[in-house]
Design a protein around this motif. Structure first.
Motif: not given
Length: 428
Positions: A358-387
């Motif tokens: 169950l953790a694996g159903i939600f976790g990978p997409a959640m963390f992967a998309n969080l990583f994708a968000l924080f390396i994109s131009d729309h990141a809420p906090v810049q320079h935090l790819p390890g979010a």
């Protein structure tokens, strides 16, 4: 009653097989870790952010299948024994890796991950096997040894996968298939049954063979339910590493498959030492409760260091701290097995695997998309790819608070093992 002359050698062979089963399965999975994201990226022809989203989707699919099928496998092993489930799992994984090695398109690779999730039962059933044959006071150390098998497989697997993937991205999948089928052949001739007929469930009940029925089992034991919540949060946080590590290391440090494989091998080496050596040695001194809390605290520190390290050297120095967090898992799992009836150990392990899934159903997409968000131009906090790692640390702060409350009234259950090893019972 006198035991047959070959009883102890067969018992030792059974324990050795369970150790080897977990090690080879982890080796097979570890081999493809450095190359699967790159294979996905090649097949879709997309950029790294798009590949991260696909990696998250693949992981979520795998864990969805585990969530659905792990309780079925646990209930089947309680009713018909552990041996058949473990052997079918190993054979199914071997066939699945062949399908993935040949997959020319994303949809066939997707189907391969679907079947690998359904077949990957050996981890939970191996834990039930250990609960069948190991006395209560020795289970934390035994689960630690299984954790060490994970570590050994993880030491060799990613490094070998990175090396093989450097030659060809498909070669690690063929190697993983050979390992799984070799494990099936070994177990077919060596593995005895651990659950005698008189200790099996009287019937197979579909109400117990579904993930929601498994949660009902956990709720019948309040302390088990609370510790299962800690187990869930530990697994959820772990997916920050599983789903983003390869692409994060590429983005931050420019590491390719070989470098990622070597660093994951370092993770496996440190984890193996913690599980095989420290768990057994620290248990008499610390007890289960303190080991759980110390392990969770070190996990929090490790994830924060991963997410905030300004350079590769500090990132590498954080690996041993993170791996010391492995002290938490075996005593928590041991505590749970103490409180569940013997004929329900398979269902317990299936329920825990379902929670991890169950953790694996939600976790990978959640963390992967969080990583994708924080390396994109729309990141809420810049320079935090390890979010993603920072979020994992916050989740484990919550797990620590739950563990403090759940274990405060549990008396220490560990008693030091005698100097002369006792024979382990219940293996025919």
């Amino acid at each position: 009653m006198n035991q047959p002359a070959d009883h102890i050698p067969r018992r030792r062979a059974a324990l050795a097989f369970i150790f080897v089963t977990v090690m080879l399965d982890m080796l097979a999975f570890g081999i493809i870790i450095p190359v699967l994201p790159h294979l996905i990226r090649d097949l879709i022809g997309g950029d790294i952010a798009k590949a991260a989203s696909w990696v998250g989707s693949f992981a979520a699919l795998f864990m969805t299948m585990q969530f659905v099928f792990s309780p079925v496998q646990g209930a089947l092993s309680d009713r018909y024994g552990r041996r058949a489930v473990i052997l079918i799992s190993s054979f199914g994984l071997g066939v699945d890796f062949i399908v993935m090695a040949l997959a020319p398109t994303m949809w066939l690779l997707f189907v391969g991950r679907l079947f690998s999730g359904a077949c990957a039962a050996s981890f939970s059933t191996a834990n039930a096997y250990i609960a069948d044959i190991v006395p209560k006071e020795k289970r934390a150390a035994a689960f630690g040894m299984l954790g060490a098998a994970f570590g050994i497989g993880f030491i060799i697997g990613p490094a070998l996968g990175g090396l093989l993937g450097h030659w060809h991205l498909r070669l690690p999948f063929w190697t993983a298939a050979c390992l799984s089928l070799l494990n099936f052949g070994y177990g077919f001739f060596v593995l005895p049954e651990s659950l005698p007929k008189e200790r099996r469930s009287p019937r197979f009940d579909w109400r117990h063979a579904n993930p929601f029925g498994a949660v009902v089992l956990l709720r019948r034991y309040p302390q088990v339910f609370a510790l299962a919540a800690v187990f869930f949060l530990l697994n959820l946080a772990q997916f920050s590493l599983n789903s983003t590590y390869v692409l994060y290391a590429d983005y931050r440090f420019g590491w390719g498959p070989q470098a990622v494989g070597y660093t994951l091998s370092l993770v496996g080496l440190c984890s193996g030492l913690v599980q095989a050596v420290l768990v057994r040695r620290l248990m008499p001194k610390l007890g289960e409760r303190r080991m759980i809390l110390i392990g969770l605290s070190l996990c929090v520190m490790g994830y924060l260091a991963f997410g905030l390290a300004p350079n590769a050297w500090l990132f590498l120095l954080a690996i041993p701290v993170f791996c010391l967090g492995g002290l938490a898992g075996p005593p928590a799992q041991s505590m749970m097995t103490h409180q569940v009836d013997p004929h329900e150990q398979g269902r317990l392990q299936g329920a825990l695997t379902s929670l991890a899934s169950l953790a694996g159903i939600f976790g990978p997409a959640m963390f992967a998309n969080l990583f994708a968000l924080f390396i994109s131009d729309h990141a809420p906090v810049q320079h935090l790819p390890g979010a993603a790692f920072v979020l994992a640390a916050l989740l484990l702060v919550g797990a620590t608070l739950v563990a403090i409350r759940a274990t405060r009234h549990i008396a220490p259950s560990f008693t030091p093992a005698p100097s002369t090893p006792e024979p382990l019972e219940h293996v025919p």
